[in-house]
Write a protein that holds these residues in place. Structure first.
Motif, PDB file in Angstrom:
ATOM      1  N   ASN A  73      27.702   5.312 -15.371  1.00 59.24           N
ATOM      2  CA  ASN A  73      28.918   5.915 -14.849  1.00 59.24           C
ATOM      3  C   ASN A  73      29.228   7.186 -15.624  1.00 59.24           C
ATOM      4  N   ILE A  74      30.141   7.982 -15.123  1.00 56.94           N
ATOM      5  CA  ILE A  74      30.305   9.349 -15.637  1.00 56.94           C
ATOM      6  C   ILE A  74      31.556   9.532 -16.477  1.00 56.94           C
ATOM      7  N   TRP A  75      32.212   8.437 -16.838  1.00 56.31           N
ATOM      8  CA  TRP A  75      33.462   8.578 -17.581  1.00 56.31           C
ATOM      9  C   TRP A  75      33.204   8.609 -19.072  1.00 56.31           C
ATOM     10  N   ARG A  76      34.028   9.382 -19.747  1.00 59.73           N
ATOM     11  CA  ARG A  76      33.992   9.349 -21.207  1.00 59.73           C
ATOM     12  C   ARG A  76      34.226   7.921 -21.689  1.00 59.73           C
ATOM     13  N   ALA A  77      33.507   7.543 -22.716  1.00 60.55           N
ATOM     14  CA  ALA A  77      33.754   6.245 -23.338  1.00 60.55           C
ATOM     15  C   ALA A  77      35.032   6.325 -24.168  1.00 60.55           C
ATOM     16  N   ASP A  78      35.728   5.228 -24.267  1.00 55.44           N
ATOM     17  CA  ASP A  78      36.844   5.128 -25.205  1.00 55.44           C
ATOM     18  C   ASP A  78      36.230   4.912 -26.582  1.00 55.44           C
TER      19      ASP A  78
END
Length: 762
Positions: free
Chosen positions: A295-300
């Motif tokens: 997926n393309i979201w920044r990791a927390d």
């Protein structure tokens, strides 16, 4: 003191600007000579390695680059070339390699299917009649190249023997151990040569170990890895799993390998539970896949750091490798070019290059403390907070509709048998009706016009006139060819998911978010970042215009909710089920709009339904329940005479046939020509009483199929399916094919249909 290492499991092949795709297509079209082509690919490959080195990755993968597909590469390495390609041994030529993938004038391409539950397709190796041999040690060649040209001590990546054989065809399940006995010595030879070269780490990819592994298969895996360890005892082997929690964790962790890679994004809870309850061998390193490779979201980063701290209680830092959860093949290359997106969305994106940075930052935080990378952590937290506060995520009416999903229409008013009578009278179609799946060739002229329109060089009205001209041309051509049910051709659509995402609320579109689907085919998935909502009709204008040009029925063409979900990058703050319901309710509005405009054949495609299946069978029922409900929410609130079609792509259907039936579509077309026999066998075992069309020719190959090939396919299907319910169609949409081959193939399809009609009428 030993420190945490950083690693990537694989890097996208396509290039930041799809240089790889362009090189392949130039070579295939004859515009690029083989030597120049190979040189271009070498330049791309070395650039990718250099990027990973600059990102600070310690263990950089080599041999993950491919000329087409990594499973095809493995097959070629072992001489697994079907007899029809005229292969006589030795290294597989570039010509033969691409013939296996794409077919040629004399031989059909090998079957293509989904890579586990992703949207990537691999070429299925055909083992029957093959005596394998090591044609060339590709991992060794890749290792030497990286070391000699870039000074990189690479980590060769190899598809493991268990996964390779499980994904192959041409042998009975009971013969797996016998077949493995042919291939394990070849793997041993590869590893022995790598050991002799001084390679430090080898990544052996075994994602099949996260599926349902039988006791017999587990015993085989244990035997395989005992043999490989004996062949190269000094080589450090990292057994890499991904996409889910590993099956038989204790036994796999005890294998004679030096490292085990686990996915801590998909299947994270189970992997973590097993790690903490069972423990981890003290003589191994753990590859902790904490950065999502799909997926393309920044990791927390704070949350990921806390997870790593929890893992470190079981596996200390000196035996820990921070990595992506899987190969970064499944995400775009660089988010740096995404300058046109809303700020809160652009700031929250992480493509392959950004994920490499996240891996390196986490490794640094563990080794030197968070203070050493405080700026990166602060920037990360601010980006995630901005996305969470976006107004697009607060549409109260959407959330209320999903909360009351049981109250939404999800069943047709009449059962299929009753609808069939009404529809037969309404449509008056001939025996064995013919149609296509939806799209027609997107020629250079079509693509150029769209680009000009998007740039503003072509006005809105001029573009609409152009699209109507294309529709008019192909409606006339379909009538001349003799098709019974027509389509408008989808010339206004770049992609079957992107088109709808552009017209629904809650979606965003990237400039450079390309990922590989199969071969040179790249797709740019929409980004579902907000609540999905219907805004206005999306397909009515073009479909109604097409219908005005002919007395034959024209199908409305929509993409189904599960395919839109599975072929998009999906927000991570809601469950996939909740997002699917949002999409389904929006599409239901479009179905109503088409019906009200007089379009009463509507195709809602779900080619990606099966690929969303969880990898463990125990989780299937829950997914299939909400997937089927989503489709029915989209398609049920219509008249009995309105005929709902759907389409599905390559996959094994026999194990979800009940769910396919539960969709309650009036007609389903299935993409099967490369594996036609297997699907027919499924219907020999399972009754299917709704309308169905089995694809009679392969649209992924440029060859024009002979009439006799298609008549043979039709006749075999009619042995197990009700002739009155059978439709004739190509495998899939024709968007990627040339005009001449499309017309020739469809003419042959019609001729084949007419021959079968005449024979059955006697």
């Amino acid at each position: 003191m030993s420190q945490v290492k950083s690693s990537s499991l694989g890097y996208p092949r396509i290039g930041e600007n799809r240089e790889w795709k362009k090189a392949l297509e130039a070579f295939w079209s004859g515009k690029l000579e083989e030597a120049a082509f190979l040189k271009q690919l070498e330049t791309i490959r070395l650039n990718h390695l250099q990027l990973q080195k600059q990102a600070g990755i310690d263990l950089i993968p080599v041999n993950d680059f491919s000329y087409y597909d990594h499973i095809l590469d493995t097959a070629a390495m072992f001489g697994v070339v079907p007899e029809r390609f005229g292969y006589t041994g030795g290294p597989v030529s570039v010509t033969t390699y691409y013939a296996m993938a794409r077919g040629n004038k004399t031989a059909s391409a090998s079957e293509m299917t989904k890579w586990f539950n992703t949207n990537y397709h691999y070429i299925v190796p055909e083992l029957k009649g093959i005596t394998p041999a090591l044609t060339e040690n590709r991992p060794l060649i890749a290792y030497r190249e990286a070391k000699e040209k870039l000074g990189i001590e690479g980590k060769p990546v190899i598809v493991g023997p268990y996964t390779f054989l499980k994904l192959s065809k041409g042998y009975a399940a009971s013969e797996l151990a016998t077949v493995a006995a042919q291939y394990v010595p070849l793997y041993a030879q590869v590893l022995r040569e790598l050991e002799q070269e001084g390679v430090q780490w080898v990544q052996m990819d075994e994602p099949a170990l996260v599926t349902d592994v039988s006791d017999a298969d587990l015993a085989l895996v244990q035997s395989i890895y005992a043999q490989l360890h004996e062949a190269a005892p000094k080589l450090k082997l990292l057994l890499q799993t991904y996409f889910e929690s590993v099956q038989h964790y204790a036994a796999i962790a005890a294998l004679p390998v030096q490292g085990l890679g686990l996915d801590f994004t998909a299947g994270a809870e189970k992997n973590l539970q097993q790690l903490e309850s069972i423990g981890f061998p003290q003589d191994k390193v753990l590859g902790a896949g904490v950065i999502d490779g799909r997926n393309i979201w920044r990791a927390d980063l704070q949350e990921r750091k806390a997870l790593l701290a929890r893992i470190a209680k079981v596996v200390p830092n000196d035996r820990l490798i921070v990595s992506s959860s899987c190969s970064l093949l499944h995400v775009p290359v660089s988010a740096a070019l995404e300058t046109a997106l809303p700020a809160e969305l652009a700031g929250a994106l992480a493509y392959a290059n950004e994920k490499l940075e996240e891996i390196a930052v986490l490794a640094t935080a563990l080794n030197e403390g968070e203070a050493a990378v405080k700026e990166a952590f602060d920037r990360n937290a601010a980006a995630l907070a901005a996305l969470a506060a976006s107004p697009s995520r607060g549409r109260a009416s959407v959330h209320a509709a999903v909360a009351s999903i049981d109250a939404q229409p999800s069943e047709r008013k009449a059962v299929f048998a009753e609808r069939q009578v009404s529809q037969k009278e309404r449509w008056q179609l001939p025996f064995l009706p013919t149609t296509t799946i939806g799209s027609f060739p997107q020629t250079a002229e079509v693509r150029q016009a769209r680009q000009q329109w998007r740039r503003g060089d072509l006005g809105e009205e001029q573009y609409r006139v152009f699209i109507k001209e294309q529709i008019q041309h192909w409606i006339k051509l379909q009538e001349e060819i003799g098709l019974d049910v027509l389509v408008h051709g989808e010339f206004e659509r770049t992609d079957m998911v992107e088109f709808f995402g552009e017209k629904l609320e809650g979606f965003a579109f990237t400039k450079n978010g390309w990922v590989q689907s199969y071969g040179s085919r790249c797709v740019k998935p929409p980004v579902i970042y907000g609540d999905v909502q219907f805004s206005k009709p999306m397909t009515v204008e073009e479909t109604v215009y097409a219908q005005s040009l002919t007395s034959k029925p024209v199908k409305g063409m929509l993409t189904g909710p599960i395919t839109i979900l599975n072929w998009s990058f999906v927000r991570s703050d809601l469950t996939r089920e909740q997002v699917a319901y949002q999409i389904a309710l929006a599409l239901a509005e479009e179905v109503k709009a088409l019906e009200e405009a007089g379009i009463e054949m509507i195709q809602v495609d779900e080619p990606a339904l099966r690929e969303g299946l969880p990898l463990k069978r125990e989780d299937w029922e829950q997914y299939l329940n909400w997937a089927v409900l989503s489709f029915r929410l989209s398609t049920s609130d219509v008249k009995d005479t309105t005929q709902i079609h759907t389409h599905m792509c390559y996959c094994e259907f026999h194990d979800i046939i009940d769910s396919i039936r539960a969709l309650d579509a009036d007609v389903i077309s299935i993409e099967t020509s490369r594996s036609h026999g297997e699907l027919i066998h499924s219907f020999e075992e399972h009754t299917y009483e709704l309308g169905i069309g089995l694809g009679v020719y392969d649209i992924h190959s440029p060859r024009v199929p002979e009439v006799e090939e298609m008549t043979s396919m039709i006749k075999r299907a009619l042995n197990v399916l009700e002739p009155e319910l059978f439709w004739i169609n190509p495998d899939c949409g024709l968007k990627t094919r040339g005009v001449d081959e499309t017309v020739a193939s469809l003419r042959n399809m019609i001729q084949a249909t007419e021959q079968v009609r005449e024979q059955l009428a006697k």
